[in-house]
Every structure is written in structure tokens, then in C-alpha cells.
Design a protein around this motif. Structure first.
Motif, PDB file in Angstrom:
ATOM      1  N   LYS A  12      -0.861  83.048 -26.410  1.00 38.39           N
ATOM      2  CA  LYS A  12      -0.427  81.676 -26.662  1.00 38.39           C
ATOM      3  C   LYS A  12      -0.510  80.878 -25.361  1.00 38.39           C
ATOM      4  O   LYS A  12       0.137  81.222 -24.372  1.00 38.39           O
ATOM      5  N   HIS A  41      -1.021  77.145 -25.709  1.00 33.48           N
ATOM      6  CA  HIS A  41      -0.724  75.753 -26.053  1.00 33.48           C
ATOM      7  C   HIS A  41       0.615  75.711 -26.787  1.00 33.48           C
ATOM      8  O   HIS A  41       0.831  76.464 -27.732  1.00 33.48           O
ATOM      9  N   ARG A  42       1.490  74.810 -26.362  1.00 35.63           N
ATOM     10  CA  ARG A  42       2.810  74.739 -26.997  1.00 35.63           C
ATOM     11  C   ARG A  42       2.714  74.040 -28.357  1.00 35.63           C
ATOM     12  O   ARG A  42       3.023  74.622 -29.386  1.00 35.63           O
ATOM     13  N   LYS A  43       2.335  72.776 -28.362  1.00 39.37           N
ATOM     14  CA  LYS A  43       2.208  72.018 -29.604  1.00 39.37           C
ATOM     15  C   LYS A  43       0.849  71.330 -29.620  1.00 39.37           C
ATOM     16  O   LYS A  43       0.472  70.669 -28.650  1.00 39.37           O
ATOM     17  N   THR A  44       0.146  71.455 -30.734  1.00 42.12           N
ATOM     18  CA  THR A  44      -1.214  70.913 -30.853  1.00 42.12           C
ATOM     19  C   THR A  44      -1.308  70.021 -32.082  1.00 42.12           C
ATOM     20  O   THR A  44      -0.781  70.351 -33.149  1.00 42.12           O
ATOM     21  N   SER A  93      -1.924  78.393 -30.236  1.00 38.37           N
ATOM     22  CA  SER A  93      -0.866  77.385 -30.198  1.00 38.37           C
ATOM     23  C   SER A  93       0.426  77.971 -30.768  1.00 38.37           C
ATOM     24  O   SER A  93       0.413  78.886 -31.591  1.00 38.37           O
ATOM     25  N   GLU A  94       1.545  77.411 -30.325  1.00 35.16           N
ATOM     26  CA  GLU A  94       2.850  77.826 -30.849  1.00 35.16           C
ATOM     27  C   GLU A  94       3.267  76.995 -32.053  1.00 35.16           C
ATOM     28  O   GLU A  94       4.079  77.436 -32.864  1.00 35.16           O
TER      29      GLU A  94
END
Length: 314
Positions: free
Chosen positions: A117, A119-122, A163-164
Motif C-alpha cells: 500500500k 496511496h492513502r486515498k485515491t 490504495s487504502e
């Protein structure tokens, strides 16, 4: 066989993945039965798109636009699976033909397993939003990483898997997120969007489609979507008293010298403020995931269906 897919000038990863997905799911399919067209990922069950007089093997496609095809002629149609129960009902197929979108199987491919992981939020917009909007700029103050759905399909899919959280206007953005067990939030920039295909897929895996509304980010996007931008309607019913900023192409024009590009950029950012706020609020909503057991059961049914195709065609 030859795989059919909807080829667009702008590119769209959800359609473009047909270029390689079937080599992984049905190795050797290209070498058998050249007279048959494999109809896979996409909302393509439409007689305008698919050629008459040619045998079509349907594996997980969806209906969503125009008149549904008549699939009763066995000499022309072999429907093994469709995207979901709404497509099955529309085409007069038995409920067991409704499995799920084939893209759900991508998470099992070795090259996409166990990715870290990063990317936190995409945010994954619809291709039309990417074409006419300014969503990369909108994402920055929201704290979202922008992912263009027109990019190379495998790169887009890897980004989703890494992503998360996914905020998705692109349906296949949500489908892939769900397949990789990445929580997702649905958004829509048009109140008149055709929800049929989203509901078709969502119901196939035991979840629901309840998008958060986010206004369009530019006037060009409003024109393309026949939507509103700052009170002005672009659906052919524009009231005379409503006003909007002057626009030239995709540029918002302030009443200043054309050389003042910095001011024009500031004006564009200002006019996109409602999009920024709404996307920020949406990104903090409760995300969804389909139930693990439902998704796994659908994937197992898909594998069994593929095995049946191997027996019958290879």
C-alpha cells in the motif's frame, strides 16, 4: 476467438483490460474458433455495437444502453454469464446466468497479488470527467491522489490495489477496489447518470450503489454532461436570467488581459470550490465493501463457468 471490446479514442482502463484479461482467464482462446466473438468486460450488450450474423460467446458483459439484444438464437448467441441480475432480467435469462463482472477475477492474477500500500486515498473519475474536468487540481486540497482512468489499464489497476481507500466515479474503479478488498466510496457528478449498470454489478456481489453527489468542476464538463455549472444549465433549457462566468474553451475568462494567466487559473480554482468541498465531504463518508463470502462464491461460480467453456470450445 477474437475478444470484442469498446475501443475509445481517449482510452478507458475498464474496457482496455479486455486486451489481456482473457489470455489469463482462457489461455489459448485466440487459437480456437476464429469465427466466434468473445464478448467480455463492458456495458456492450447492444445490437448496435455487436455484429449481426456472427456467433458471440458472452462472458460477464452487461446491458445498460439502447435496446437489449435478442439472445434466444443459439446459432448466434452463447450466453454463459452476464454482469448481474438486472442484465439477466432485461435479456430474459435465468437468474443463474447473473454471476458478476469479469474484472473481479483480476485480483487473483499473480502479478497483482501482495502489492504494498503506497496511496492513502485515491480518486478515480469517470473518463468523461477526466476528459473535460480539472479533477487533478480538485483532488490536491482534498488530500486525494488523482488517478486518470484513461491510463494504461495495468498501471491503473496496480494503483487501485495499492490504495487504502478508493473514491470512485468510475464503475470499474469500484469493481477493482472491491475485488482487491479496498474500501470504496461511490460518487457521481451527474444527477441524470444511468445507474442501471452500477446497480447491476452491486447487486451481483451483495452491496448497494448510493453515490454521493459532487458538482462538475468546469463549464466544459457541464456542457459535455448537459449539467449545471454555477447556476447555468447546459441541458438545452437555459433560463435567460441565469448567468455564468465567461468561458473560452476550457478556460474561465476573467475580464482582464489575456496575458493574466495567473488570474485565470485562480478564477478556475475558485469556480471549482463547490467540487472541492463536495469531494472532501464524500471522501469522509462511510466506505463500502461487498461481503467476503458473497464475492468468493461469485468468483467460484465464474471459475466453474470458465471450466465449462474450456470443455466445450477447446
Amino acid at each position: 476467438m477474437k475478444a470484442y471490446y469498446w475501443e475509445s479514442h481517449h482510452g478507458n482502463f475498464g474496457d482496455d483490460l479486455n486486451l489481456w484479461l482473457w489470455d489469463a482467464l482462457l489461455p489459448g482462446f485466440r487459437e480456437v474458433h476464429p469465427e466466434i466473438l468473445l464478448v467480455g468486460v463492458g456495458t456492450v450488450l447492444n445490437p448496435v455495437l455487436l455484429p449481426a450474423g456472427q456467433k458471440k460467446l458472452v462472458i460477464g458483459s452487461g446491458y445498460g444502453y439502447g435496446a437489449p439484444p435478442d439472445v434466444r438464437d443459439a446459432s448466434e448467441w452463447d450466453v454463459r454469464a452476464v454482469r448481474g441480475p438486472l442484465t439477466a432480467e432485461k435479456l430474459g435469462l435465468p437468474p443463474e446466468k447473473a454471476i458478476t463482472d469479469p474484472a473481479a477475477m483480476i485480483a487473483d492474477m499473480p502479478e497483482f497479488r501482495n502489492l504494498p500500500k503506497i496511496h492513502r486515498k485515491t480518486f478515480v473519475p469517470h473518463w468523461e470527467s477526466a476528459e473535460f474536468g480539472m479533477w487533478a487540481a480538485v483532488c490536491e486540497p482534498v488530500g486525494l491522489t488523482y488517478l486518470d482512468p484513461r491510463g494504461e489499464a495495468k498501471s491503473v489497476i496496480r494503483h487501485i490495489a495499492q490504495s487504502e481507500l478508493i473514491v470512485a466515479e468510475s464503475m470499474h474503479g469500484a469493481i477493482l477496489a472491491d475485488a482487491f478488498r479496498v474500501p470504496w466510496i461511490a460518487v457521481s457528478t451527474s444527477r441524470s447518470i444511468n445507474n442501471f449498470k452500477w446497480n447491476d454489478w452491486a447487486s451481483s456481489v451483495g452491496t448497494t450503489y448510493e453515490p454521493r453527489y459532487v458538482p462538475v468542476s468546469t463549464r466544459a464538463e457541464a456542457v459535455a454532461k448537459r449539467s449545471r455549472f454555477w447556476g447555468m444549465r447546459f441541458d438545452g433549457q437555459q433560463p435567460a436570467q441565469e448567468a455564468a462566468p465567461e468561458v473560452h474553451g476550457d478556460d474561465v475568462m476573467t475580464r482582464t488581459s489575456p496575458s493574466q494567466t495567473g488570474l485565470r487559473g485562480m478564477a478556475k480554482q475558485f469556480l471549482a470550490a463547490p467540487s472541492v468541498l463536495a469531494l472532501w465531504q464524500a471522501s469522509r463518508a462511510e466506505p463500502r465493501l461487498s461481503p467476503n463470502d458473497v464475492l468468493e462464491e461469485r468468483k467460484e461460480r465464474f471459475r466453474a463457468m470458465l471450466e465449462g467453456i474450456r470443455r466445450d470450445y477447446f
